[in-house]
Design a protein around this motif. Structure first.
Motif, PDB file in Angstrom:
ATOM      1  N   MET A 105      35.972  29.917   3.850  1.00 53.07           N
ATOM      2  CA  MET A 105      35.265  29.787   2.574  1.00 53.07           C
ATOM      3  C   MET A 105      34.351  28.569   2.617  1.00 53.07           C
ATOM      4  O   MET A 105      34.647  27.577   3.281  1.00 53.07           O
ATOM      5  N   CYS A 106      33.244  28.667   1.867  1.00 47.09           N
ATOM      6  CA  CYS A 106      32.395  27.494   1.689  1.00 47.09           C
ATOM      7  C   CYS A 106      33.128  26.571   0.723  1.00 47.09           C
ATOM      8  O   CYS A 106      33.462  26.990  -0.392  1.00 47.09           O
ATOM      9  N   ALA A 107      33.409  25.337   1.159  1.00 49.85           N
ATOM     10  CA  ALA A 107      34.149  24.405   0.301  1.00 49.85           C
ATOM     11  C   ALA A 107      33.309  23.974  -0.902  1.00 49.85           C
ATOM     12  O   ALA A 107      33.828  23.417  -1.865  1.00 49.85           O
ATOM     13  N   GLY A 108      32.025  24.250  -0.847  1.00 56.33           N
ATOM     14  CA  GLY A 108      31.151  23.859  -1.961  1.00 56.33           C
ATOM     15  C   GLY A 108      31.252  24.802  -3.138  1.00 56.33           C
ATOM     16  O   GLY A 108      31.247  24.371  -4.284  1.00 56.33           O
ATOM     17  N   CYS A 109      31.361  26.110  -2.872  1.00 62.45           N
ATOM     18  CA  CYS A 109      31.363  27.064  -3.979  1.00 62.45           C
ATOM     19  C   CYS A 109      32.512  28.073  -3.912  1.00 62.45           C
ATOM     20  O   CYS A 109      32.624  28.933  -4.771  1.00 62.45           O
ATOM     21  N   ARG A 110      33.363  27.941  -2.893  1.00 61.03           N
ATOM     22  CA  ARG A 110      34.556  28.803  -2.782  1.00 61.03           C
ATOM     23  C   ARG A 110      34.230  30.266  -2.554  1.00 61.03           C
ATOM     24  O   ARG A 110      34.992  31.163  -2.932  1.00 61.03           O
ATOM     25  N   ARG A 129      22.537  27.486   5.784  1.00 58.23           N
ATOM     26  CA  ARG A 129      22.929  27.201   4.404  1.00 58.23           C
ATOM     27  C   ARG A 129      23.772  28.315   3.814  1.00 58.23           C
ATOM     28  O   ARG A 129      23.616  29.480   4.177  1.00 58.23           O
ATOM     29  N   CYS A 130      24.648  27.942   2.931  1.00 58.06           N
ATOM     30  CA  CYS A 130      25.508  28.914   2.255  1.00 58.06           C
ATOM     31  C   CYS A 130      24.624  29.853   1.432  1.00 58.06           C
ATOM     32  O   CYS A 130      23.737  29.404   0.701  1.00 58.06           O
ATOM     33  N   GLY A 131      24.891  31.165   1.551  1.00 57.79           N
ATOM     34  CA  GLY A 131      24.088  32.153   0.840  1.00 57.79           C
ATOM     35  C   GLY A 131      24.298  32.070  -0.663  1.00 57.79           C
ATOM     36  O   GLY A 131      23.454  32.528  -1.438  1.00 57.79           O
ATOM     37  N   SER A 132      25.385  31.462  -1.087  1.00 51.65           N
ATOM     38  CA  SER A 132      25.688  31.393  -2.512  1.00 51.65           C
ATOM     39  C   SER A 132      25.217  30.079  -3.152  1.00 51.65           C
ATOM     40  O   SER A 132      24.455  30.100  -4.109  1.00 51.65           O
ATOM     41  N   CYS A 133      25.660  28.944  -2.630  1.00 52.07           N
ATOM     42  CA  CYS A 133      25.317  27.657  -3.283  1.00 52.07           C
ATOM     43  C   CYS A 133      24.173  26.923  -2.589  1.00 52.07           C
ATOM     44  O   CYS A 133      23.658  25.939  -3.110  1.00 52.07           O
ATOM     45  N   GLY A 134      23.803  27.416  -1.418  1.00 57.30           N
ATOM     46  CA  GLY A 134      22.655  26.806  -0.732  1.00 57.30           C
ATOM     47  C   GLY A 134      22.959  25.563   0.073  1.00 57.30           C
ATOM     48  O   GLY A 134      22.060  24.977   0.662  1.00 57.30           O
TER      49      GLY A 134
END
Ligand SMILES: [Zn+2]
Length: 233
Positions: free
Chosen positions: A198-203, A222-227
């Motif tokens: 999981m991305c620790a920034g946006c879960r 970059r994370c596709g969700s939070c960038g």
């Protein structure tokens, strides 16, 4: 160290710098002399002023009393020396002396009252002074502690700044630009670790392919969700 790891380390240093800078500002604010100490000093100052005013009044009354005493003595001398014989003149002196004695007695009463007041004010001064001493001692202790904390924070900050400078030497400009933009937009966190897929920034969960790409790409991914820039350990 890979590029994303460098950015992650930079973020750690920056977060540490932010935190310590805030803490330092708080400590420095608390290093200002506290209100309770200033107030105690003002209370003592007010009592001392009262004391001074009463002493001044005391000297004035004492002077007046002495002045009257001398005038009364002069009249008594005229009355009892036998030099003045005229009964009318003698009676005039007598009246004058009586009036002055009455006046002096009033002044003496005033003095007595004033001395009682002065005693009270001096007692107050003593109390305020003792309290101020105690508060000053307490403040010295607190101040010493705060000063030590301030020194510690400054050292911590210097260490973080040095670490930051070392990292900056190796970070490409384009990475740094992306990092600063994201840090501003994402509440100080531009880089997110990938933990338990999981991305620790946006879960948001990530696929194995995405994680693999983030791990192996030479460019920051970059994370596709939070960038945020993804850092896979
Ligand atoms: Zn994310």
């Amino acid at each position: 160290m890979g590029r994303t790891q460098q950015l992650y380390e930079l973020q750690m240093a920056d977060l540490e710098i932010d935190e310590k800078t805030e803490e330092l500002a708080r400590v420095e604010e608390r290093l200002q002399e506290p209100e309770w100490l200033i107030e105690a000093r003002e209370r003592l100052g007010a009592q001392r002023e009262k004391d001074q005013a009463l002493r001044k009044r005391q000297r004035e009354l004492e002077y007046t009393s002495e002045d009257l005493r001398e005038k009364i003595a002069e009249l008594d001398d005229k009355l009892y020396s036998g030099r003045v014989r005229n009964p009318k003149e003698l009676s005039g002196f007598q009246q004058e002396a009586d009036a002055l004695k009455k006046q002096r007695s009033k002044v003496e009463d005033g003095l007595l009252e004033l001395m009682l007041e002065l005693e009270e004010v001096e007692r107050e001064c003593g109390t305020e002074l003792a309290e101020l001493d105690q508060l000053e001692q307490r403040w010295r202790g607190e101040h010493e502690q705060l000063e030590a904390e301030r020194q510690r924070l400054k050292q911590d900050l210097a260490r973080s700044e040095a670490r930051r400078a070392t990292l900056m030497e190796r970070i490409p400009q384009s990475d740094y630009r992306l990092y600063t933009t994201l840090r501003k937009e994402r509440a100080g966190k531009a880089v997110a670790k990938v933990e338990r897929s999981m991305c620790a920034g946006c879960r948001i969960s990530m696929s194995t392919v995405e994680i693999h790409r983030a791990r192996t790409s030479p460019e920051p991914i970059r994370c596709g969700s939070c960038g945020r820039i993804l850092y896979v350990t």
